[in-house]
Design a protein around this motif. Structure first.
Motif, PDB file in Angstrom:
ATOM      1  N   THR A  30       0.839  -1.195   0.000  1.00  0.00           N
ATOM      2  CA  THR A  30       0.000   0.000   0.000  1.00  0.00           C
ATOM      3  C   THR A  30       0.877   1.249   0.000  1.00  0.00           C
ATOM      4  OG1 THR A  30      -0.133   0.269   2.415  1.00  0.00           O
ATOM      5  CG2 THR A  30      -1.722  -1.215   1.395  1.00  0.00           C
ATOM      6  N   ARG A 114      -3.524   3.284   0.523  1.00  0.00           N
ATOM      7  CA  ARG A 114      -4.183   2.829  -0.706  1.00  0.00           C
ATOM      8  C   ARG A 114      -3.459   1.606  -1.261  1.00  0.00           C
ATOM      9  NH1 ARG A 114      -4.828   7.528  -4.662  1.00  0.00           N
ATOM     10  NH2 ARG A 114      -2.567   7.455  -4.582  1.00  0.00           N
ATOM     11  N   TYR A 118      -5.618  -2.176  -7.417  1.00  0.00           N
ATOM     12  CA  TYR A 118      -7.020  -2.113  -7.051  1.00  0.00           C
ATOM     13  C   TYR A 118      -7.873  -1.984  -8.300  1.00  0.00           C
ATOM     14  CZ  TYR A 118      -6.137   2.887  -7.639  1.00  0.00           C
ATOM     15  OH  TYR A 118      -5.768   4.106  -8.138  1.00  0.00           O
ATOM     16  N   TYR A 142     -12.174  -0.778  -0.466  1.00  0.00           N
ATOM     17  CA  TYR A 142     -11.251   0.266  -0.016  1.00  0.00           C
ATOM     18  C   TYR A 142     -11.964   1.598   0.168  1.00  0.00           C
ATOM     19  CZ  TYR A 142      -7.739   3.925  -0.265  1.00  0.00           C
ATOM     20  OH  TYR A 142      -7.005   5.051  -0.024  1.00  0.00           O
TER      21      TYR A 142
END
Length: 263
Positions: A30, A114, A118, A142
């Motif tokens: 992330t 984040r 994704y 998310y």
């Protein structure tokens, strides 16, 4: 995986006084996503970041508690956005002109972690949004936005029907998507005011935008993100877990969040 997703979904708050280091970091796979930032002072020093030098009562009265720097967010984006970790010394020189010389200031920053990989899906108002992962993989939500964002959506172009372009978002979209889809292989939901309520003025067209990842390990428990982020009791986030705070500090966090939003 449950712990990893728990860290990803949470909002983090960190703060540092002048002369201290601010340190942000995210777990493996992330990167930092800055949500908001404030540098200045809007509460007295006896509540946050007290002066290192003795103050008389008369000096405290003169303290500037309406002091803020408009470049705070851009500075945090420059230093930390899309990085796994970042650290720097907080002082007024970093942010340009000092709006209140002689007043000790502090930096507060709100951020999320984040995922590097994704998926993003959009559904226009009253359409059905379907999310799915490959066999043996599960959905990890998310972020989720239902309403109208400032930039609009390419998938759902805004039709000017005499209604002004105003940004408006549901406050419960993320929690609802987590409840419906988190830890499942597939799910579906209508992008409707029946599901999410109507956060906008009548006539404003809305859309649902969901960002999620797929992982091959099922979640143990759904993640609860109903609690607001708290202020860490130290100048660095050494534990990745937001630290609970007292009523005064929680109130301060809410005030600063409102201030940042209005700004």
């Amino acid at each position: 995986f449950a712990g990893y997703i728990s860290q990803v979904l949470k909002n983090y708050t960190d703060h540092a006084c002048d002369g201290e280091y601010v340190s942000l970091r995210c777990p493996h796979r992330t990167t930092i996503s800055i949500q908001s930032s404030f540098y200045g002072r809007i509460v007295p020093s006896h509540q946050l970041c007290p002066s290192r030098y003795p103050h008389s009562y008369a000096t405290l009265i003169k303290e500037d508690v309406a002091c803020s720097v408009g470049t705070s967010l851009q500075k945090m984006l420059d230093e930390c956005q899309d990085r796994r970790s970042c650290q720097f010394l907080v002082n007024s020189r970093l942010f340009g002109t000092d709006p209140c010389p002689g007043t000790g200031k502090y930096l507060l920053v709100w951020y999320k972690c984040r995922p590097n990989e994704y998926k993003s899906k959009v559904a226009c108002e009253d359409d059905k949004l379907r999310l799915s992962c490959k066999k043996s993989m599960v959905i990890a939500i998310y972020s989720a936005i239902f309403g109208r964002t400032q930039g609009g959506s390419l998938e759902c172009p805004y039709q000017n029907l005499g209604v002004p372009m105003i940004e408006c978002q549901s406050a419960t979209a993320l929690q609802l998507m987590i409840k419906r889809c988190h830890g499942k292989r597939s799910c579906s939901i209508y992008a409707s005011t029946y599901e999410f309520g109507d956060p906008c003025y009548p006539g404003i067209q809305k859309h649902l935008n969901v960002i999620y990842t797929c992982d091959n390990t099922p979640l143990l428990l759904p993640v609860d993100e109903t609690e607001p982020p708290g202020l860490s009791s130290s100048s660095s986030s050494s534990s990745m877990e937001p630290v609970g705070v007292g009523t005064e500090m929680a109130l301060l966090s809410n005030i600063l969040a409102a201030y940042a939003f209005i700004t």
